[in-house]
Design an enzyme around this catalytic site. Structure first.
Site, mmCIF file in Angstrom:
data_model
loop_
_atom_site.group_PDB
_atom_site.id
_atom_site.type_symbol
_atom_site.label_atom_id
_atom_site.label_comp_id
_atom_site.label_asym_id
_atom_site.label_seq_id
_atom_site.Cartn_x
_atom_site.Cartn_y
_atom_site.Cartn_z
ATOM 1 N N SER A 151 10.116 2.084 4.220
ATOM 2 C CA SER A 151 9.874 1.205 3.246
ATOM 3 C C SER A 151 8.327 1.414 2.463
ATOM 4 O O SER A 151 7.565 2.176 3.148
ATOM 5 C CB SER A 151 9.570 -0.151 4.015
ATOM 6 O OG SER A 151 8.473 -0.146 4.923
ATOM 7 N N GLY A 154 5.290 1.047 4.617
ATOM 8 C CA GLY A 154 5.073 1.684 5.887
ATOM 9 C C GLY A 154 5.331 2.968 5.532
ATOM 10 O O GLY A 154 4.230 3.800 5.518
ATOM 11 N N CYS A 155 6.412 3.668 5.930
ATOM 12 C CA CYS A 155 6.749 5.033 5.906
ATOM 13 C C CYS A 155 6.562 5.729 4.538
ATOM 14 O O CYS A 155 5.952 6.999 4.394
ATOM 15 C CB CYS A 155 8.173 5.335 6.137
ATOM 16 S SG CYS A 155 8.471 4.768 7.835
ATOM 17 N N ILE A 156 6.500 5.157 3.324
ATOM 18 C CA ILE A 156 6.440 5.641 2.135
ATOM 19 C C ILE A 156 5.062 5.981 2.039
ATOM 20 O O ILE A 156 4.375 6.878 1.543
ATOM 21 C CB ILE A 156 6.913 4.719 0.931
ATOM 22 C CG1 ILE A 156 8.624 4.556 1.095
ATOM 23 C CG2 ILE A 156 6.579 5.405 -0.469
ATOM 24 C CD1 ILE A 156 9.047 6.021 0.945
ATOM 25 N N SER A 159 3.622 8.668 4.169
ATOM 26 C CA SER A 159 4.188 10.033 3.889
ATOM 27 C C SER A 159 3.232 10.455 2.525
ATOM 28 O O SER A 159 2.938 11.445 2.551
ATOM 29 C CB SER A 159 5.272 9.839 3.601
ATOM 30 O OG SER A 159 5.976 9.645 4.969
#
Length: 209
Positions: A151, A154-156, A159
């Protein structure tokens, strides 16, 4: 229009010159990453359900263009060992992670990995943390990472921050990332563009590819 050719954004009234108007150039050796496009985010009733498939459809279009252009493609998904010990405190903090075992942890068929495409299994938000992603991209001489998936908050974001810290230009595809609420989605795209990378529209990315 290339990211490095974009006009500087105007500051808000009363703020004077905008200090966050830098850009990073789109490199010569891009790769595409599709982050955690698992059934858990698109299955109605699932704890992580986002309520929309728009980002999945966009990511599928970008994936098709990347394959046609011969770009390296990397997929990620989240999985844990028995009891979630390899997920540490993150696993304890976010109860929905415990539901990723079984069908909810499967990648969506619209973006299913093709033969030869790398699939990285991760336990934390960043696709770089505790994985071989950085070394894989370095071996491929990649300089730019097109980022799609979920999401955004979060992960976007995690990263994208790790990408720039590892020396890769992060280009987040606006329509190909999603979140459960428009507030954190837009706020995190704003921060990524301001401080960590570039946020491009899908149309710009497809033209570039």
């Amino acid at each position: 229009m290339r990211g490095g050719d974009r006009p500087a954004r105007s500051p808000a009234p009363g703020q004077g010159v905008n200090p966050f108007d830098g850009t990073l150039p789109f490199g010569e050796r891009p790769a595409l990453i599709l982050i955690d496009l698992m059934r858990a985010y698109f299955e109605p009733g699932a704890d992580l359900y986002m309520g929309s498939r728009d980002c999945l459809d966009s990511a599928a279009r970008v994936l098709s263009a990347a394959r046609a252009a011969g770009l390296p493609v990397v997929h990620t998904r989240v999985a844990f060992g028995a009891g979630g010990l390899d997920g540490g405190l993150f696993y304890r903090k976010v109860p929905p992670l415990r539901r990723l075992a079984g069908p909810l942890g499967e990648l969506m068929p619209e973006v299913a990995p093709a033969d030869g495409e790398v699939v990285i299994v991760k336990q934390y938000a960043s696709a770089f943390f505790g994985t071989t992603l950085a070394s894989t991209l370095t071996a491929l001489r990649v300089d730019t990472l097109l980022i799609t998936g979920v999401s955004t908050s979060g992960c976007i974001r995690a990263s994208a921050v790790d990408a720039v810290q590892h020396g890769f230009v992060p280009v987040v595809v606006r329509q190909a990332v999603g979140d459960r609420d428009p507030g954190p989605h837009e706020a995190n795209l704003f921060d990524i563009q301001a401080k960590y990378g570039e946020v491009w529209d899908e149309e710009e990315v497809l033209r570039r590819l």
